[in-house]
Design a protein around this motif. Structure first.
Motif, mmCIF file in Angstrom:
data_model
loop_
_atom_site.group_PDB
_atom_site.id
_atom_site.type_symbol
_atom_site.label_atom_id
_atom_site.label_comp_id
_atom_site.label_asym_id
_atom_site.label_seq_id
_atom_site.Cartn_x
_atom_site.Cartn_y
_atom_site.Cartn_z
ATOM 1 N N SER A 12 -12.666 -30.504 66.822
ATOM 2 C CA SER A 12 -11.572 -29.684 67.319
ATOM 3 C C SER A 12 -10.685 -30.475 68.270
ATOM 4 O O SER A 12 -9.455 -30.395 68.191
ATOM 5 C CB SER A 12 -12.134 -28.446 68.031
ATOM 6 O OG SER A 12 -11.097 -27.669 68.585
ATOM 7 N N THR A 15 -8.658 -32.989 66.279
ATOM 8 C CA THR A 15 -7.542 -32.338 65.598
ATOM 9 C C THR A 15 -6.428 -32.013 66.583
ATOM 10 O O THR A 15 -5.240 -32.202 66.285
ATOM 11 C CB THR A 15 -8.005 -31.052 64.894
ATOM 12 O OG1 THR A 15 -9.005 -31.383 63.931
ATOM 13 C CG2 THR A 15 -6.843 -30.356 64.199
ATOM 14 N N ARG A 16 -6.805 -31.544 67.757
ATOM 15 C CA ARG A 16 -5.813 -31.217 68.783
ATOM 16 C C ARG A 16 -5.008 -32.458 69.176
ATOM 17 O O ARG A 16 -3.782 -32.409 69.273
ATOM 18 C CB ARG A 16 -6.504 -30.630 70.017
ATOM 19 C CG ARG A 16 -5.531 -30.155 71.090
ATOM 20 C CD ARG A 16 -6.274 -29.551 72.276
ATOM 21 N NE ARG A 16 -5.335 -28.931 73.201
ATOM 22 C CZ ARG A 16 -4.645 -29.585 74.121
ATOM 23 N NH1 ARG A 16 -4.811 -30.907 74.252
ATOM 24 N NH2 ARG A 16 -3.803 -28.947 74.906
ATOM 25 N N ALA A 41 2.377 -29.246 60.983
ATOM 26 C CA ALA A 41 1.156 -28.826 60.300
ATOM 27 C C ALA A 41 0.980 -29.575 58.983
ATOM 28 O O ALA A 41 -0.125 -30.033 58.656
ATOM 29 C CB ALA A 41 1.191 -27.317 60.051
ATOM 30 N N VAL A 46 -3.097 -29.333 58.467
ATOM 31 C CA VAL A 46 -3.756 -28.126 58.963
ATOM 32 C C VAL A 46 -2.872 -26.923 58.663
ATOM 33 O O VAL A 46 -1.713 -27.059 58.280
ATOM 34 C CB VAL A 46 -4.032 -28.205 60.495
ATOM 35 C CG1 VAL A 46 -4.984 -29.342 60.804
ATOM 36 C CG2 VAL A 46 -2.730 -28.355 61.269
ATOM 37 N N ASN A 47 -3.446 -25.743 58.884
ATOM 38 C CA ASN A 47 -2.702 -24.516 58.645
ATOM 39 C C ASN A 47 -1.647 -24.317 59.727
ATOM 40 O O ASN A 47 -1.929 -24.497 60.916
ATOM 41 C CB ASN A 47 -3.678 -23.332 58.625
ATOM 42 C CG ASN A 47 -3.007 -22.065 58.151
ATOM 43 O OD1 ASN A 47 -2.227 -21.473 58.881
ATOM 44 N ND2 ASN A 47 -3.332 -21.639 56.938
ATOM 45 N N HIS A 48 -0.462 -23.936 59.302
ATOM 46 C CA HIS A 48 0.641 -23.699 60.239
ATOM 47 C C HIS A 48 0.261 -22.663 61.290
ATOM 48 O O HIS A 48 0.581 -22.799 62.476
ATOM 49 C CB HIS A 48 1.865 -23.257 59.433
ATOM 50 C CG HIS A 48 2.912 -22.535 60.214
ATOM 51 N ND1 HIS A 48 3.098 -21.174 60.113
ATOM 52 C CD2 HIS A 48 3.811 -22.965 61.123
ATOM 53 C CE1 HIS A 48 4.087 -20.804 60.909
ATOM 54 N NE2 HIS A 48 4.526 -21.865 61.542
ATOM 55 N N MET A 50 -2.629 -22.122 62.531
ATOM 56 C CA MET A 50 -3.571 -22.667 63.508
ATOM 57 C C MET A 50 -2.839 -23.311 64.669
ATOM 58 O O MET A 50 -3.236 -23.176 65.832
ATOM 59 C CB MET A 50 -4.495 -23.688 62.846
ATOM 60 C CG MET A 50 -5.643 -24.107 63.747
ATOM 61 S SD MET A 50 -6.615 -25.462 63.056
ATOM 62 C CE MET A 50 -5.687 -26.857 63.670
ATOM 63 N N TYR A 53 -1.581 -20.608 66.833
ATOM 64 C CA TYR A 53 -2.674 -19.958 67.554
ATOM 65 C C TYR A 53 -3.065 -20.770 68.789
ATOM 66 O O TYR A 53 -3.272 -20.227 69.871
ATOM 67 C CB TYR A 53 -3.879 -19.798 66.629
ATOM 68 C CG TYR A 53 -5.110 -19.259 67.308
ATOM 69 C CD1 TYR A 53 -5.254 -17.904 67.582
ATOM 70 C CD2 TYR A 53 -6.138 -20.123 67.698
ATOM 71 C CE1 TYR A 53 -6.387 -17.408 68.220
ATOM 72 C CE2 TYR A 53 -7.275 -19.646 68.332
ATOM 73 C CZ TYR A 53 -7.393 -18.287 68.591
ATOM 74 O OH TYR A 53 -8.506 -17.804 69.229
ATOM 75 N N HIS A 54 -3.169 -22.082 68.625
ATOM 76 C CA HIS A 54 -3.645 -22.937 69.716
ATOM 77 C C HIS A 54 -2.540 -23.315 70.706
ATOM 78 O O HIS A 54 -2.826 -23.517 71.891
ATOM 79 C CB HIS A 54 -4.273 -24.216 69.152
ATOM 80 C CG HIS A 54 -5.624 -23.997 68.550
ATOM 81 N ND1 HIS A 54 -6.750 -23.744 69.305
ATOM 82 C CD2 HIS A 54 -6.039 -23.986 67.257
ATOM 83 C CE1 HIS A 54 -7.787 -23.599 68.530
ATOM 84 N NE2 HIS A 54 -7.390 -23.724 67.270
#
Length: 207
Positions: A12, A15-16, A41, A46-48, A50, A53-54
């Motif tokens: 995680s 990815t961030r 994304a 990754v999913n747009h 996501m 969300y973060h």
């Protein structure tokens, strides 16, 4: 027992970091208005939703990526402690040389600032308040406490700071121009080291 959880946290965080770096690259290359969360994304894979969300919206992602940029600058080239160094001028030289190498590793830093400076955006005002002004104040403090070479002693410290930053950054702002016009790759290790040496000679030629 906690290994799967730790591994998930590491993925995680990785990815961030990749999202922040990709956002920096795109914002620096295209400008804020020309970049969408979907662009970022798609580049990361990754999913747009996501990213939203973060990080919330695009403005918040820009701020978090810019904060990441300046925090990395602090980690990679920590400011020298001139008061404790036996040779403050040598400490300043090492710091400037390290900054040249930083600019080569991370050309998106200068490019992002230039993009926002052209517009004079609220984002730049936020960045100036939280990161650039404190960073410059500290660097100006270095310059005030070092016996500078005769060729630059007495110059306006703020303009001198911008001149040093400019000669350190410029080859990495215009890498494509150098390649097209002079067939030079400014990012080759030997080219970076040669530029760092040239910056040292230019600034400290009278030292």
């Amino acid at each position: 027992m906690n290994t799967p959880r730790v591994a998930k946290q590491e993925r995680s965080e990785q990815t961030r970091t990749e999202i922040l770096q990709t956002a920096l690259d795109l914002f620096a290359a295209r400008g804020f208005a020309a970049v969408s969360l979907r662009d970022i994304a798609d580049r990361v894979g990754v999913n747009h939703a996501m990213i939203r969300y973060h990080f919330g919206g695009k403005e918040q992602l820009w701020r978090e990526s810019a904060a990441y940029l300046f925090e990395r600058l602090e980690q990679e080239i920590p400011p020298p402690d001139l008061a404790r160094d036996p040779s403050p001028i040598d400490a300043l030289k090492r710091y400037i040389r390290a900054y040249v190498h930083y600019c080569a590793r991370h050309p998106e830093h200068a490019r992002l600032i230039v993009q926002e400076s052209i517009e004079g955006s609220d984002r730049l005002q936020w960045l100036a308040e939280h990161y650039i002004r404190p960073n410059h104040a500290r660097t100006l403090g270095f310059l005030e406490n070092v016996e500078l070479p005769a060729g630059i002693a007495g110059l306006d410290p703020v303009m001198m700071l911008y001149m040093v930053v400019a000669i350190a950054q410029m080859p990495y702002l215009v890498t494509a121009e150098l390649r097209f016009v002079h067939e030079r790759d400014a990012l080759l290790p030997e080219a970076i080291e040669a530029h760092a040496e040239a910056v040292m000679k230019f600034i400290f030629r009278d030292a």
